[in-house]
Enzyme design. Structure first.
Site, PDB file in Angstrom:
ATOM      1  CD  GLU A  39      -0.043   5.579  -4.179  1.00 31.17           C
ATOM      2  OE1 GLU A  39      -0.939   4.752  -4.375  1.00 31.17           O
ATOM      3  OE2 GLU A  39       0.440   5.806  -3.062  1.00 31.17           O
ATOM      4  CG  ASP A  58      -2.140   0.845   1.078  1.00 31.29           C
ATOM      5  OD1 ASP A  58      -2.255   1.547   0.058  1.00 31.29           O
ATOM      6  OD2 ASP A  58      -2.993   0.829   1.985  1.00 31.29           O
ATOM      7  CG  ASP A 103      -7.961   4.483   0.479  1.00 34.85           C
ATOM      8  OD1 ASP A 103      -7.699   3.271   0.378  1.00 34.85           O
ATOM      9  OD2 ASP A 103      -7.288   5.268   1.170  1.00 34.85           O
TER      10      ASP A 103
END
Length: 750
Positions: A358, A355, A431
């Site tokens: 990025e 997670d 999300d």
């Protein structure tokens, strides 16, 4: 920072606060592209050269006069690759390695006669041609005399070459090179050499590096996973038991960062999870798995072994001063950024979920890493940003393979991805929110991912943020059951939403959707086999299967699951009708090529099997996929208007690499023609022993009741079979069969 001054950041803020991101009006690169006048590029046809695997030529911009080198490659499978770079750049630009599993097989391109001022390239077959117009520069891909794609037809090519800031040049250099680029003063005015956003300053040593190009097209973890985060070992055990009690299969429990000790990855909270191996052994006994989170940021803590080892070996990203880049994460405070796999306290059923890769850096520019931080090889982050998550997932997958000494396949879920990420695991859409609109948009998002090669994709069931109303949760489970990656997931601030918490009727509806998914696992697995060997998407827009039906190109409320199922999902509350083609649940047959409306209720999942298909299913559903390995198969045969059908089944052990290294796989072909169903080998290379049998066969669309049904085995033995025929639904049902899935046999309907 003093404790009292620390800024609180909520999950809600993370998901929706737009003020920390630049919109188009505050993006200097876009402003430069918009403000720039259309400049013409032209091909220097006298520079064309042909080498073994490509054709090369120069492109010149009228204004800058900086020569660009264009290379066109022909690749097997009617593929062209166009590559453009500066002919003599100040320094190399970063070229992404590791994306392709191997170098593509090229085909020699042959120049063909064309008009003056153009170049035509084609392979030996001549099926697809590449038309290159010299002035202005344009590339057309032509198939059967029709242009299927154009490159730079609008003249939007914009290539900013690497430069040296004028202030750093000598007076002589300025005088000599003044004609090369007269726009630097304007660039400085725009802030493209030193760009400010909030408190951050991005200094670009070689100026702006944007590239623009227009393209025009003519029209011509497979099972179920569940939630972040469970409180402790007892919570995990209770939820695991709840699924069994309510007869709902699932395959993996997920644990977010709260399972760790002080937000340190690769550790366990000793109070909440005092015996993680014992907990994993409980899951193993039910043939289930555990997935824990691993983000790319490592907490700065001299008592944290992962931090100490990475620090000592210089594995952290550096800032411009050569020091370890320090970011701030909400979860674990000051952190350094790294890719590493070193899992402690695990068993071979524990897998990882990447997670925030990025990478997410709270209080960084636009919540990510500054573009001028330095990676290995002295590359700035601006060159690598888009592939950071790719390498995080790659390192995780390779670490898991090393854990098994190369014997077992890894499972890794990632939020950030790049071309080639499909090699390493699944992707989810991030999300989302518990609203009907998010359910609706999830399908076009997943279809987009699918046609770019990312087949193992899905969205959080029920929405990550907020509390879904009961009807929405049921509809989301029904939609998710027919998506490649299937996970119920929610922030820990939401209400618990295990399927049995919404009343028995809604539990039944969710159970039915999940069990239907598990029953189709043989079909799912065969689809992923084709995604692996032929890049065929698992989820497909309708136009992939029906390219001549122009109305399918803008249809986003339904899709094909492989080539055999049409899925039409419900995204509105209180729905009572839906547009469909033909029904799979009631066996009602609907003519193709038209739109009809059928009534739906909350227990309706609009799923339709395509005529002319044979779909393998499992006749019984177990607690998890591991329980279903030896269970029997059924075949669902849906006849075409010509009374024929085809289908297939791919099978291997589901966890090792023996399918690759030792050819231990089974690939069977099913065909129905002239009232005979045949099971034969689709790939003679495979050899995989299976005791599984086909126990049931259901034939849809059989217009006449047979007088008898006979099985014919490979040893020459014939056996009559009892059958049931329903004239109302035109269905033939065969049960209590015992036809080995791995051997040749025939079923004759007389």
């Amino acid at each position: 920072m003093e404790a009292a001054e620390k800024e609180e950041i909520s999950v809600k803020d993370e998901a929706v606060d737009k003020n920390i991101f630049r919109d188009c009006n505050r993006n200097r690169i876009l402003q430069k592209q918009w403000l720039s006048k259309k400049s013409t590029y032209q091909v220097l046809l006298d520079s064309v050269t042909t080498v073994e695997d490509s054709t090369r030529f120069q492109i010149i911009n009228e204004a800058s006069k900086v020569p660009l080198l264009a290379e066109i490659y022909g690749i097997e499978g009617n593929i062209f690759r166009l590559k453009i770079n500066e002919e003599s750049p100040l320094k190399p630009r970063y070229e992404v390695p590791d994306v392709l599993t191997s170098k593509p097989s090229t085909v020699r391109l042959i120049p063909c006669s064309g008009d003056t001022g153009s170049l035509i390239l084609a392979d030996e077959k001549g099926d697809l041609k590449c038309h290159i117009t010299a002035n202005p520069f344009k590339v057309d891909l032509v198939s059967e005399e029709e242009v299927v794609m154009s490159i730079n037809s609008l003249g939007q090519l914009y290539f900013e070459h690497l430069q040296i800031l004028q202030k750093q040049r000598t007076a002589k250099e300025n005088e000599e090179e003044a004609s090369v680029d007269t726009s630097q003063e304007n660039q400085e005015d725009l802030g493209l050499w030193e760009e400010k956003f909030g408190k951050f300053v991005d200094i670009k040593a070689n100026g702006p590096l944007s590239i623009g190009l227009d393209f025009s097209f003519n029209l011509y973890g497979i099972p179920q996973h569940c939630r972040w985060n469970y409180e402790d070992e007892q919570d995990v055990k209770a939820v695991d038991a709840g699924f069994d009690e309510h007869d709902i299969p699932y395959d993996a429990v997920w644990l977010d960062i709260e399972h760790t000790e002080g937000k340190r990855y690769f550790t366990w909270d000793k109070k909440r999870f005092p015996n993680p191996k014992k907990m994993q052994e409980l899951l193993r006994s039910k043939k289930r798995k555990l997935v824990v989170i691993s983000d790319p940021h490592i907490k700065i803590d001299p008592d944290y072994s992962v931090y100490v080892k990475a620090k000592d070996q210089g594995f952290f990203v550096k800032n411009q001063e050569g020091e370890d880049f320090e970011g701030v994460r909400k979860w674990n405070g000051d952190s350094y950024y790294i890719d590493i796999i070193n899992v402690g306290g695990s068993t071979d059923i524990l897998f990882l979920w990447n997670d925030m890769n990025e990478p997410s850096v709270f209080r960084g520019p636009e919540q990510t890493m500054q573009k001028n931080v330095i990676h290995y090889g002295n590359w700035e982050h601006r060159e690598l940003h888009n592939i950071y998550g790719f390498y995080h997932q790659m390192a995780t997958a390779e670490g898991l393979i090393q854990r098994s000494k190369g014997k077992e396949r890894p499972f890794v879920l990632t939020r950030s991805f790049f071309a080639g990420s499909q090699k390493y695991g699944a992707v989810w859409t991030g999300d989302n929110t518990a609203e009907w609109s998010y359910l609706k948009i999830s399908i076009p998002m997943l279809l987009t991912l699918s046609i770019t090669g990312i087949s193992f994709c899905g969205a959080d069931i029920g929405g990550f943020i907020g509390n879904p109303e009961t009807e929405l949760l049921v509809r989301w489970y029904q939609a998710g059951a027919y998506q490649p990656f299937f996970r119920g997931h929610a922030t820990m601030n939401t209400k618990r939403r295990e399927p049995w918490l919404f009343g028995e009727e809604h539990t039944r509806l969710i159970r039915e959707a999940i069990r239907e998914r598990y029953g189709l696992l043989p079909y799912w697995y065969s689809l992923f086999y084709h995604a692996h060997v032929a890049s065929q998407p698992v989820m497909r827009p309708l136009w992939v299967e029906f390219p001549n039906e122009l109305k399918t190109f803008d249809m986003e409320d339904e899709y094909m699951l492989g080539e055999h199922f049409l899925i039409n999902y419900i995204t509105e509350p209180k729905a009572t009708t839906v547009d469909v083609w033909y029904d799979c649940k009631t066996f009602a047959y609907w003519e193709g090529g038209c739109t009809v409306k059928i009534p739906v209720a909350l227990d309706t999942i609009p799923v339709f099997q395509r005529g002319g298909s044979v779909v393998p299913i499992k006749t019984t559903v177990g607690k998890s996929t591991g329980w279903m390995t030896e269970s029997s198969y059924g075949l669902r045969v849906a006849l075409s208007t010509k009374g024929s059908s085809v289908g297939e089944l791919y099978l291997d052990d589901g966890h090792s690499f023996q399918y690759l290294h030792q050819q231990q796989f089974l690939h069977r072909k099913f065909s129905f023609c002239s009232s005979v169903l045949i099971n034969s080998s689709a790939d003679q290379r495979g050899h995989y022993s299976s005791k599984c049998v086909v126990e049931q066969i259901l034939v849809l669309g059989l217009r006449k009741e047979p007088s008898s049904v006979i099985t014919h085995l490979s040893d020459g033995k014939d056996q009559p079979v009892a059958f049931m025929y329903c004239a109302k639904t035109s269905t033939l049902s065969l049960k209590k069969l015992s036809l080995n899935i791995a051997t040749d046999w025939e079923v004759h309907i007389i």
